[in-house]
Design a protein around this motif. Structure first.
Motif, mmCIF file in Angstrom:
data_model
loop_
_atom_site.group_PDB
_atom_site.id
_atom_site.type_symbol
_atom_site.label_atom_id
_atom_site.label_comp_id
_atom_site.label_asym_id
_atom_site.label_seq_id
_atom_site.Cartn_x
_atom_site.Cartn_y
_atom_site.Cartn_z
ATOM 1 N N ARG B 12 22.707 75.711 41.161
ATOM 2 C CA ARG B 12 22.207 74.927 42.289
ATOM 3 C C ARG B 12 22.430 73.456 41.983
ATOM 4 N N LEU B 13 23.063 72.759 42.884
ATOM 5 C CA LEU B 13 23.365 71.340 42.708
ATOM 6 C C LEU B 13 22.851 70.555 43.902
ATOM 7 N N GLN B 14 22.519 69.313 43.659
ATOM 8 C CA GLN B 14 22.252 68.403 44.754
ATOM 9 C C GLN B 14 23.593 67.896 45.280
ATOM 10 N N GLU B 15 23.632 67.590 46.539
ATOM 11 C CA GLU B 15 24.850 67.013 47.115
ATOM 12 C C GLU B 15 25.268 65.795 46.305
ATOM 13 N N GLY B 16 26.523 65.756 45.902
ATOM 14 C CA GLY B 16 27.041 64.640 45.116
ATOM 15 C C GLY B 16 26.947 64.815 43.617
ATOM 16 N N GLU B 17 26.273 65.886 43.177
ATOM 17 C CA GLU B 17 26.083 66.119 41.734
ATOM 18 C C GLU B 17 27.244 66.964 41.208
ATOM 19 N N SER B 18 28.134 66.370 40.480
ATOM 20 C CA SER B 18 29.326 67.061 39.985
ATOM 21 C C SER B 18 28.974 68.050 38.876
ATOM 22 N N SER B 19 29.764 69.102 38.753
ATOM 23 C CA SER B 19 29.529 70.112 37.719
ATOM 24 C C SER B 19 30.784 70.951 37.524
ATOM 25 N N SER B 20 30.706 71.905 36.606
ATOM 26 C CA SER B 20 31.842 72.783 36.321
ATOM 27 C C SER B 20 31.398 74.227 36.229
ATOM 28 N N LEU B 21 32.280 75.123 36.672
ATOM 29 C CA LEU B 21 32.084 76.556 36.542
ATOM 30 C C LEU B 21 33.071 77.058 35.494
ATOM 31 N N ASN B 22 32.619 78.028 34.694
ATOM 32 C CA ASN B 22 33.441 78.517 33.600
ATOM 33 C C ASN B 22 33.923 79.948 33.838
ATOM 34 N N CYS B 23 35.148 80.209 33.416
ATOM 35 C CA CYS B 23 35.723 81.549 33.469
ATOM 36 C C CYS B 23 36.382 81.814 32.112
ATOM 37 N N SER B 24 35.764 82.669 31.307
ATOM 38 C CA SER B 24 36.339 83.053 30.013
ATOM 39 C C SER B 24 37.064 84.374 30.168
ATOM 40 N N TYR B 25 38.201 84.499 29.515
ATOM 41 C CA TYR B 25 38.973 85.723 29.721
ATOM 42 C C TYR B 25 39.604 86.213 28.423
ATOM 43 N N THR B 26 39.819 87.517 28.368
ATOM 44 C CA THR B 26 40.649 88.115 27.332
ATOM 45 C C THR B 26 41.651 89.007 28.042
ATOM 46 N N VAL B 27 42.905 88.782 27.723
ATOM 47 C CA VAL B 27 43.968 89.532 28.387
ATOM 48 C C VAL B 27 45.143 89.603 27.430
ATOM 49 N N SER B 28 45.851 90.696 27.478
ATOM 50 C CA SER B 28 47.017 90.847 26.609
ATOM 51 C C SER B 28 48.223 90.241 27.304
ATOM 52 N N GLY B 29 48.359 88.939 27.181
ATOM 53 C CA GLY B 29 49.467 88.258 27.827
ATOM 54 C C GLY B 29 49.106 87.870 29.248
ATOM 55 N N LEU B 30 48.838 86.579 29.458
ATOM 56 C CA LEU B 30 48.401 86.127 30.778
ATOM 57 C C LEU B 30 49.610 85.852 31.665
ATOM 58 N N ARG B 31 49.609 86.503 32.818
ATOM 59 C CA ARG B 31 50.640 86.216 33.820
ATOM 60 C C ARG B 31 50.146 85.133 34.783
ATOM 61 N N GLY B 32 48.834 85.201 35.113
ATOM 62 C CA GLY B 32 48.275 84.199 36.013
ATOM 63 C C GLY B 32 46.767 84.308 36.051
ATOM 64 N N LEU B 33 46.105 83.191 36.328
ATOM 65 C CA LEU B 33 44.649 83.166 36.522
ATOM 66 C C LEU B 33 44.394 82.634 37.922
ATOM 67 N N PHE B 34 43.550 83.321 38.653
ATOM 68 C CA PHE B 34 43.325 83.031 40.062
ATOM 69 C C PHE B 34 41.889 82.606 40.285
ATOM 70 N N TRP B 35 41.694 81.643 41.183
ATOM 71 C CA TRP B 35 40.364 81.298 41.670
ATOM 72 C C TRP B 35 40.319 81.601 43.164
ATOM 73 N N TYR B 36 39.219 82.271 43.543
ATOM 74 C CA TYR B 36 38.960 82.569 44.944
ATOM 75 C C TYR B 36 37.571 82.053 45.303
ATOM 76 N N ARG B 37 37.388 81.759 46.576
ATOM 77 C CA ARG B 37 36.080 81.410 47.119
ATOM 78 C C ARG B 37 35.658 82.528 48.064
#
Lengths: 112, 111
Positions: B12-37
């Motif tokens: 939960r953020l206040q309007e204007g309050e910057s932040s980051s979301l994290n995605c940790s992964y383990t994969v045998s050879g990365l072809r691509g990482l995707f973000w969806y909303r």
């Protein structure tokens, strides 16, 4: 103008019934998918078809049977519905295998 | 087996309050990482694809970055309309090439 459309949007049914979800895409894509999203929001692939041929069939009960009459359609039939089948089912399509999927709006299935 | 872990589960953020979301992964050879909303009652909507460590992509208030073990989705000066669940997915190199999704971060931006 809907790119990937699925019907119905909501489906409430009793245990033991058989139901179908329909999906159509007008993007001209060759590959179509069915995904299941559980209550924890995990999206898991169930099936993938490329040019009407099944190419991915994850570990899914054989009560679930996809059918692709043509490249633009992929329907999902579910026999003998169980409580655990309750979830949101998403249809998706992509230009080809391994390209990013475009998702439909989802069908919320509730089994009572 | 490919794995994707997203954190936090909810933010939960206040309007204007910057932040980051994290995605940790383990994969045998990365072809691509995707973000969806994903908005409530809707299907996931594509945001970005990242292919190699060090790559960055931006769209309006969102910037996605990629390392060899994780990806970040930075949200700068968020607005209430940025409220949604953000999903991360990885695609492994290989013949199957299906996406493996994380469980998402549910972001709420308060006015």
């Amino acid at each position: 103008d809907t790119a990937v459309s699925q019907t119905p949007k909501y489906l409430v049914t009793q245990m033991g019934n058989d139901k179908s979800i329909k999906c159509e895409q007008n993007l001209g894509h060759d590959t179509m998918y069915w995904y299941k999203q559980d209550s924890k929001k995990f999206l898991k692939i169930m099936f993938s078809y490329n040019n009407k041929e099944l190419i991915i069939n994850e570990t899914v009960p054989n009560r679930f049977s996809p059918k692709s009459p043509d490249k633009a359609h992929l329907n999902l039939h579910i026999n003998s519905l169980e409580l655990g089948d309750s979830a949101v089912y998403f249809c998706a399509s992509s230009p080809g295998p391994g390209t990013r999927p475009f998702f439909g709006q989802g069908t919320r299935l509730t089994v009572v | 087996e490919d794995q994707v872990t997203q954190s936090p589960e909810a933010l939960r953020l206040q309007e204007g309050e910057s932040s980051s979301l994290n995605c940790s992964y383990t994969v045998s050879g990365l072809r691509g990482l995707f973000w969806y909303r994903q908005d409530p009652g809707k299907g996931p909507e594509f945001l970005f694809t990242l292919y190699s460590a060090g790559e960055e992509k931006e769209k309006e208030r969102l910037k996605a970055t990629l390392t060899k073990k994780e990806s970040f989705l930075h949200i700068t000066a968020p607005k209430p309309e940025d409220s949604a669940t953000y999903l991360c997915a990885v695609q492994a190199a290989g013949s199957a090439r299906q996406l493996t999704f994380g469980s998402g971060t549910q972001l709420t931006v308060l006015p």
